[in-house]
Design a protein around this motif. Structure first.
Motif, PDB file in Angstrom:
ATOM      1  N   ARG A  60       0.817  -1.219   0.000  1.00 40.97           N
ATOM      2  CA  ARG A  60       0.000   0.000   0.000  1.00 40.97           C
ATOM      3  C   ARG A  60       0.848   1.265   0.000  1.00 40.97           C
ATOM      4  N   PHE A  61       1.896   1.284   0.798  1.00 41.70           N
ATOM      5  CA  PHE A  61       2.720   2.485   0.937  1.00 41.70           C
ATOM      6  C   PHE A  61       4.060   2.262   0.236  1.00 41.70           C
ATOM      7  N   VAL A  62       4.058   2.453  -1.063  1.00 42.83           N
ATOM      8  CA  VAL A  62       5.222   2.064  -1.876  1.00 42.83           C
ATOM      9  C   VAL A  62       6.411   3.000  -1.697  1.00 42.83           C
ATOM     10  N   ASP A  63       6.189   4.206  -1.207  1.00 41.29           N
ATOM     11  CA  ASP A  63       7.288   5.163  -1.070  1.00 41.29           C
ATOM     12  C   ASP A  63       7.685   5.416   0.384  1.00 41.29           C
ATOM     13  N   VAL A  64       7.149   4.608   1.298  1.00 45.18           N
ATOM     14  CA  VAL A  64       7.404   4.810   2.719  1.00 45.18           C
ATOM     15  C   VAL A  64       8.599   3.976   3.162  1.00 45.18           C
ATOM     16  N   ARG A  65       9.428   4.559   4.006  1.00 47.38           N
ATOM     17  CA  ARG A  65      10.647   3.876   4.443  1.00 47.38           C
ATOM     18  C   ARG A  65      10.352   2.838   5.524  1.00 47.38           C
ATOM     19  N   GLU A  66      11.347   1.997   5.744  1.00 49.82           N
ATOM     20  CA  GLU A  66      11.194   0.851   6.643  1.00 49.82           C
ATOM     21  C   GLU A  66      10.758   1.243   8.048  1.00 49.82           C
ATOM     22  N   GLY A  67      11.358   2.309   8.582  1.00 51.92           N
ATOM     23  CA  GLY A  67      11.028   2.699   9.945  1.00 51.92           C
ATOM     24  C   GLY A  67       9.562   3.037  10.134  1.00 51.92           C
ATOM     25  N   GLN A  68       8.996   3.783   9.195  1.00 53.54           N
ATOM     26  CA  GLN A  68       7.586   4.147   9.291  1.00 53.54           C
ATOM     27  C   GLN A  68       6.687   2.938   9.058  1.00 53.54           C
ATOM     28  N   LEU A  69       7.077   2.063   8.131  1.00 54.50           N
ATOM     29  CA  LEU A  69       6.312   0.827   7.931  1.00 54.50           C
ATOM     30  C   LEU A  69       6.273   0.001   9.216  1.00 54.50           C
ATOM     31  N   SER A  70       7.403  -0.063   9.894  1.00 52.76           N
ATOM     32  CA  SER A  70       7.465  -0.822  11.147  1.00 52.76           C
ATOM     33  C   SER A  70       6.545  -0.221  12.200  1.00 52.76           C
ATOM     34  N   ARG A  71       6.500   1.103  12.259  1.00 52.69           N
ATOM     35  CA  ARG A  71       5.634   1.757  13.238  1.00 52.69           C
ATOM     36  C   ARG A  71       4.161   1.525  12.918  1.00 52.69           C
ATOM     37  N   LEU A  72       3.829   1.587  11.638  1.00 50.82           N
ATOM     38  CA  LEU A  72       2.446   1.326  11.243  1.00 50.82           C
ATOM     39  C   LEU A  72       2.043  -0.110  11.567  1.00 50.82           C
ATOM     40  N   ARG A  73       2.931  -1.038  11.273  1.00 50.75           N
ATOM     41  CA  ARG A  73       2.629  -2.442  11.593  1.00 50.75           C
ATOM     42  C   ARG A  73       2.469  -2.633  13.096  1.00 50.75           C
TER      43      ARG A  73
END
Length: 227
Positions: A60-73
């Motif tokens: 879904r978030f193709v331009d989001v970096r790993e750190g933010q993806l981890s926080r969302l998860r």
């Protein structure tokens, strides 16, 4: 084995009918009830949940970096969110608990509800396959995923502390429960958090372990002067 009406209704709410009814009951059986409980299914479900939600966020978030993806998860798979999902399914009335947990209101406790959702995921995977399991998990999370944005959640103190240490290539924080006092329905947890940047561990207390860990992480961030 024929399930009672309340379990049949639960399956309707889940959108999934178990081929093996005993597997559903196992997924809802807390360790307080005996040795034959849902802990192994919970372990499996936790791993599957993290993968399914991680994959969904990655796509879904193709331009989001790993750190933010981890926080969302982390926001989506944390115990509070799982407990909310459990309540939406009215899972509490279907839990199989030991006598002590029943008397102390275990069917309302966040940690037990959250663990049971993970166990249900593990149970569905056990009798089907990953694709089927993923379809159902995503249906449970559909509203939350659709409303999610990269700004949905700020960094929680544990994530901020972990990311700071990772950036310095230091070991991750170590959290340990050193005391759990009080009756089972009103316990106070004391935890210690150790990081290599401080000589002494930091202690914190709260009514549940997760909150105590957050308080400790917040204090360490203060001591390290991390904004």
């Amino acid at each position: 084995m024929k399930l009672s009406i309340k379990y049949q209704r639960l399956q309707d709410r889940l959108g999934y009918e178990f081929k093996t009814p005993a597997l559903l009951q196992l997924a809802l059986t807390h360790r307080s009830h005996g040795a034959h409980n849902n802990e192994r299914l919970e372990f499996l479900g936790d791993s599957i949940l993290n993968l399914v939600i991680g994959e969904a966020l990655f796509k879904r978030f193709v331009d989001v970096r790993e750190g933010q993806l981890s926080r969302l998860r982390s926001q989506l798979v944390k115990g509070e969110t799982l407990a909310e999902i459990a309540r939406e399914f009215e899972l509490g009335e279907c839990l199989i608990l030991g006598e002590g947990e029943m008397k102390s209101g275990g069917h309302r406790r966040d940690s037990i509800l959250a663990d049971s959702v993970e166990a249900l995921i593990g149970a569905i995977y056990t009798e089907t396959d990953f694709d089927t399991c993923r379809t159902h998990v995503l249906s449970w999370y559909a509203a939350r995923l659709s409303s999610l944005t990269v700004d949905t959640t700020a960094k929680d103190p544990k994530s901020r502390l972990q990311e700071h240490l990772q950036g310095l290539r230091k070991p991750l924080p170590e959290y340990e429960v050193v005391e759990a006092a009080g009756e089972s329905h009103a316990q106070i947890f004391t935890i210690e958090c150790r990081v290599v940047l401080l000589k002494q561990p930091v202690r914190a207390q709260a009514s549940n372990r997760r909150e105590a860990e957050k308080i400790a992480a917040t204090e360490i961030l203060r001591l390290l002067d991390i904004q």
